[in-house]
Design a protein around this motif. Structure first.
Motif, PDB file in Angstrom:
ATOM      1  N   VAL A 212      49.192  33.559  13.778  1.00 25.74           N
ATOM      2  CA  VAL A 212      49.862  34.293  12.692  1.00 25.74           C
ATOM      3  C   VAL A 212      50.730  33.278  11.965  1.00 25.74           C
ATOM      4  O   VAL A 212      51.880  33.042  12.355  1.00 25.74           O
ATOM      5  N   PRO A 213      50.245  32.643  10.897  1.00 24.63           N
ATOM      6  CA  PRO A 213      50.871  31.419  10.394  1.00 24.63           C
ATOM      7  C   PRO A 213      52.238  31.587   9.738  1.00 24.63           C
ATOM      8  O   PRO A 213      52.948  30.599   9.573  1.00 24.63           O
ATOM      9  N   TRP A 214      52.622  32.804   9.355  1.00 20.69           N
ATOM     10  CA  TRP A 214      53.923  32.976   8.714  1.00 20.69           C
ATOM     11  C   TRP A 214      55.029  33.290   9.729  1.00 20.69           C
ATOM     12  O   TRP A 214      56.178  33.475   9.372  1.00 20.69           O
ATOM     13  N   LYS A 215      54.687  33.333  11.003  1.00 14.82           N
ATOM     14  CA  LYS A 215      55.651  33.610  12.057  1.00 14.82           C
ATOM     15  C   LYS A 215      55.849  32.375  12.934  1.00 14.82           C
ATOM     16  O   LYS A 215      54.988  31.486  12.990  1.00 14.82           O
ATOM     17  N   TYR A 216      56.980  32.337  13.640  1.00 15.10           N
ATOM     18  CA  TYR A 216      57.205  31.241  14.574  1.00 15.10           C
ATOM     19  C   TYR A 216      56.107  31.213  15.628  1.00 15.10           C
ATOM     20  O   TYR A 216      55.541  32.249  15.997  1.00 15.10           O
ATOM     21  N   GLY A 217      55.823  30.022  16.130  1.00 12.31           N
ATOM     22  CA  GLY A 217      54.657  29.818  16.974  1.00 12.31           C
ATOM     23  C   GLY A 217      54.590  30.682  18.211  1.00 12.31           C
ATOM     24  O   GLY A 217      53.489  30.991  18.685  1.00 12.31           O
ATOM     25  N   PHE A 218      55.737  31.091  18.775  1.00 11.40           N
ATOM     26  CA  PHE A 218      55.682  31.853  20.020  1.00 11.40           C
ATOM     27  C   PHE A 218      55.040  33.220  19.835  1.00 11.40           C
ATOM     28  O   PHE A 218      54.628  33.852  20.811  1.00 11.40           O
ATOM     29  N   LYS A 219      54.920  33.694  18.585  1.00  8.51           N
ATOM     30  CA  LYS A 219      54.239  34.966  18.340  1.00  8.51           C
ATOM     31  C   LYS A 219      52.729  34.834  18.511  1.00  8.51           C
ATOM     32  O   LYS A 219      52.044  35.834  18.776  1.00  8.51           O
ATOM     33  N   SER A 220      52.194  33.637  18.359  1.00  6.63           N
ATOM     34  CA  SER A 220      50.742  33.430  18.411  1.00  6.63           C
ATOM     35  C   SER A 220      50.294  33.239  19.854  1.00  6.63           C
ATOM     36  O   SER A 220      50.018  32.130  20.312  1.00  6.63           O
ATOM     37  N   ILE A 221      50.202  34.329  20.577  1.00 10.10           N
ATOM     38  CA  ILE A 221      49.958  34.351  22.014  1.00 10.10           C
ATOM     39  C   ILE A 221      48.622  33.705  22.370  1.00 10.10           C
ATOM     40  O   ILE A 221      47.629  33.835  21.648  1.00 10.10           O
ATOM     41  N   LYS A 222      48.596  33.010  23.505  1.00  9.31           N
ATOM     42  CA  LYS A 222      47.444  32.220  23.925  1.00  9.31           C
ATOM     43  C   LYS A 222      46.682  32.899  25.068  1.00  9.31           C
ATOM     44  O   LYS A 222      47.213  33.758  25.762  1.00  9.31           O
ATOM     45  N   SER A 223      45.434  32.447  25.268  1.00 10.15           N
ATOM     46  CA  SER A 223      44.593  32.871  26.403  1.00 10.15           C
ATOM     47  C   SER A 223      44.681  34.379  26.630  1.00 10.15           C
ATOM     48  O   SER A 223      45.053  34.857  27.704  1.00 10.15           O
ATOM     49  N   ILE A 224      44.272  35.114  25.614  1.00  8.67           N
ATOM     50  CA  ILE A 224      44.433  36.572  25.608  1.00  8.67           C
ATOM     51  C   ILE A 224      43.416  37.249  26.524  1.00  8.67           C
ATOM     52  O   ILE A 224      42.227  36.919  26.506  1.00  8.67           O
ATOM     53  N   GLY A 247      63.667  37.812  17.857  1.00 10.05           N
ATOM     54  CA  GLY A 247      63.387  39.168  17.445  1.00 10.05           C
ATOM     55  C   GLY A 247      61.910  39.500  17.503  1.00 10.05           C
ATOM     56  O   GLY A 247      61.065  38.624  17.693  1.00 10.05           O
ATOM     57  N   PHE A 248      61.604  40.770  17.299  1.00  8.70           N
ATOM     58  CA  PHE A 248      60.208  41.200  17.335  1.00  8.70           C
ATOM     59  C   PHE A 248      59.407  40.585  16.195  1.00  8.70           C
ATOM     60  O   PHE A 248      58.255  40.195  16.388  1.00  8.70           O
ATOM     61  N   TYR A 249      59.994  40.469  15.009  1.00  8.45           N
ATOM     62  CA  TYR A 249      59.214  40.005  13.857  1.00  8.45           C
ATOM     63  C   TYR A 249      59.022  38.494  13.865  1.00  8.45           C
ATOM     64  O   TYR A 249      57.918  38.005  13.622  1.00  8.45           O
ATOM     65  N   ALA A 250      60.077  37.732  14.156  1.00  4.73           N
ATOM     66  CA  ALA A 250      59.967  36.269  14.265  1.00  4.73           C
ATOM     67  C   ALA A 250      59.323  35.634  13.043  1.00  4.73           C
ATOM     68  O   ALA A 250      58.560  34.670  13.162  1.00  4.73           O
ATOM     69  N   ASN A 251      59.617  36.156  11.863  1.00  2.00           N
ATOM     70  CA  ASN A 251      59.124  35.535  10.635  1.00  2.00           C
ATOM     71  C   ASN A 251      59.888  34.241  10.371  1.00  2.00           C
ATOM     72  O   ASN A 251      61.110  34.176  10.555  1.00  2.00           O
ATOM     73  N   VAL A 252      59.178  33.214   9.937  1.00  2.00           N
ATOM     74  CA  VAL A 252      59.838  31.959   9.598  1.00  2.00           C
ATOM     75  C   VAL A 252      60.766  32.210   8.408  1.00  2.00           C
ATOM     76  O   VAL A 252      60.333  32.656   7.339  1.00  2.00           O
ATOM     77  N   MET A 282      60.128  29.675   3.157  1.00  2.00           N
ATOM     78  CA  MET A 282      60.174  31.081   3.537  1.00  2.00           C
ATOM     79  C   MET A 282      58.783  31.551   3.956  1.00  2.00           C
ATOM     80  O   MET A 282      57.785  31.239   3.300  1.00  2.00           O
ATOM     81  N   PHE A 283      58.723  32.269   5.075  1.00  2.00           N
ATOM     82  CA  PHE A 283      57.453  32.709   5.650  1.00  2.00           C
ATOM     83  C   PHE A 283      56.504  31.533   5.868  1.00  2.00           C
ATOM     84  O   PHE A 283      55.288  31.668   5.761  1.00  2.00           O
ATOM     85  N   ASN A 284      57.101  30.344   6.123  1.00  2.00           N
ATOM     86  CA  ASN A 284      56.324  29.136   6.408  1.00  2.00           C
ATOM     87  C   ASN A 284      55.398  28.749   5.257  1.00  2.00           C
ATOM     88  O   ASN A 284      54.353  28.128   5.472  1.00  2.00           O
ATOM     89  N   GLY A 285      55.769  29.140   4.038  1.00  2.00           N
ATOM     90  CA  GLY A 285      54.965  28.808   2.862  1.00  2.00           C
ATOM     91  C   GLY A 285      53.952  29.860   2.482  1.00  2.00           C
ATOM     92  O   GLY A 285      53.190  29.675   1.521  1.00  2.00           O
ATOM     93  N   TYR A 286      53.938  30.994   3.185  1.00  2.00           N
ATOM     94  CA  TYR A 286      52.961  32.058   2.928  1.00  2.00           C
ATOM     95  C   TYR A 286      53.607  33.288   2.295  1.00  2.00           C
ATOM     96  O   TYR A 286      53.075  34.397   2.393  1.00  2.00           O
ATOM     97  N   ALA A 287      54.738  33.091   1.619  1.00  2.00           N
ATOM     98  CA  ALA A 287      55.472  34.222   1.045  1.00  2.00           C
ATOM     99  C   ALA A 287      54.640  34.998   0.028  1.00  2.00           C
ATOM    100  O   ALA A 287      54.708  36.234  -0.027  1.00  2.00           O
ATOM    101  N   ASP A 288      53.853  34.297  -0.791  1.00  2.00           N
ATOM    102  CA  ASP A 288      53.056  34.992  -1.805  1.00  2.00           C
ATOM    103  C   ASP A 288      52.086  35.984  -1.177  1.00  2.00           C
ATOM    104  O   ASP A 288      51.767  37.013  -1.768  1.00  2.00           O
ATOM    105  N   GLN A 289      51.617  35.673   0.012  1.00  5.98           N
ATOM    106  CA  GLN A 289      50.635  36.535   0.670  1.00  5.98           C
ATOM    107  C   GLN A 289      51.266  37.643   1.507  1.00  5.98           C
ATOM    108  O   GLN A 289      50.677  38.707   1.663  1.00  5.98           O
TER     109      GLN A 289
END
Length: 303
Positions: A212-224, A247-252, A282-289
């Motif tokens: 999830v590229p607009w959020k901090y990396g820990f949101k992108s869970i591994k080995s699901i 927080g739950f959202y962890a948006n950059v 903001m949003f790691n550069g994905y604010a427009d999306q």
């Protein structure tokens, strides 16, 4: 019971896909060495950044994956012990077709896309990673999201015999994360099964992980191993451990600092000792999306 997409798609579509894949496999089999992993090819995506990706060595040797330890080199050092074949993901909760699905059915070769994304860690370092995967929305649409579902919960494999970090109470195992349904269905959100045309390295979350590229990396869970649709906001691991920090959202968000450090700038891994820090977008550069997903929300309260 392990399900495949032949159980949830028209038979003619399934058979056509299988015939296409079988033909390709026959042509390519002679080029493969015994035991070698086949390269992955992803269709180029308009969602990719034009920034230069980090090297394969940087991406695979500088990781947070606490299941293998807290050091940045621990995942590369210990992940070889993880068994990733066979692997299945249990999809349940508020879906029409719950069951156990193989990775090859969640992310078939002919549906793979290349997504070159910025990655921003909550620790204020960053990378650019060329992921290979499929939109999460395509998986959720195939299993059928039931009315009333509002969130998607994820869970990492629990295997202490192969993941030494899980033998210590670093976190409350197994690792859990979650997204709001509209975040999960957003076209930027993918399930990745590879990077740099290679099957996903174990230290990066093999065989299948969330990105999830607009959020901090820990949101992108591994080995699901589990995906659950629910009408209640799931409790995520880091949010449970330190709710004032994660927080739950962890948006950059460069305007909302971590309690112990600033988020206004970041260090690009591999940029060199004298490269200096970059301003965090903001949003790691994905604010427009994605900014519209949070219209009217207080992003300091919903951090």
């Amino acid at each position: 019971m392990k399900l495949t997409w032949s159980d949830v798609t028209p038979q003619s579509v399934f058979l056509d896909r299988r015939r296409f894949m079988a033909a390709g496999a026959a042509l390519g089999a002679s080029a493969l060495l015994p035991g070698a992993a086949a390269a992955l090819t992803g269709t180029p995506s308009p969602f990719s950044t034009a920034e230069t990706p980090n090297t394969f060595e940087q991406i695979t040797n500088y990781n947070n994956f606490y299941e293998f330890g807290t050091g940045k080199e621990d995942p590369a050092r210990y992940a070889a012990a993880l068994t990733t074949d066979p692997w299945s993901v249990e999809i349940g909760g508020m879906v029409d077709r719950p069951g156990s699905y193989g990775v090859e059915d969640l992310a078939p070769d002919n549906a793979l896309e290349e997504r070159i994304y910025r990655l921003r860690c909550v620790e204020a370092w960053s990378m650019v990673v060329p992921w290979i995967g499929v939109p999460l929305a395509s998986v959720l649409e195939k299993v059928g999201v039931q009315p009333g579902a509002k969130f998607v919960a994820f869970e990492t494999v629990m295997r202490p015999s192969e993941m030494p970090g899980q033998t210590r109470a670093i976190l409350d195992w197994p690792y859990r994360e979650g997204l709001r349904l509209d975040e999960a269905m957003h076209p930027l959100t993918i399930l990745a099964t590879g990077l740099y045309s290679e099957p996903m390295p174990k230290q990066n979350g093999a065989p299948i992980r969330l990105v999830v590229p607009w959020k901090y990396g820990f949101k992108s869970i591994k080995s699901i191993v589990r995906i659950t649709l629910t009408d209640r906001q799931p409790l995520a691991t880091w949010q449970q451990m330190q709710p004032s920090e994660y927080g739950f959202y962890a948006n950059v968000n460069p305007t909302v600092d971590h309690p112990r450090w600033s988020q206004a700038t970041e260090r690009r891994v591999g940029a060199g000792l004298f490269a200096g820090r970059e301003e965090t977008l903001m949003f790691n550069g994905y604010a427009d999306q994605v900014a519209q997903l949070y219209a009217g929300m207080d992003l300091k309260a919903n951090y």
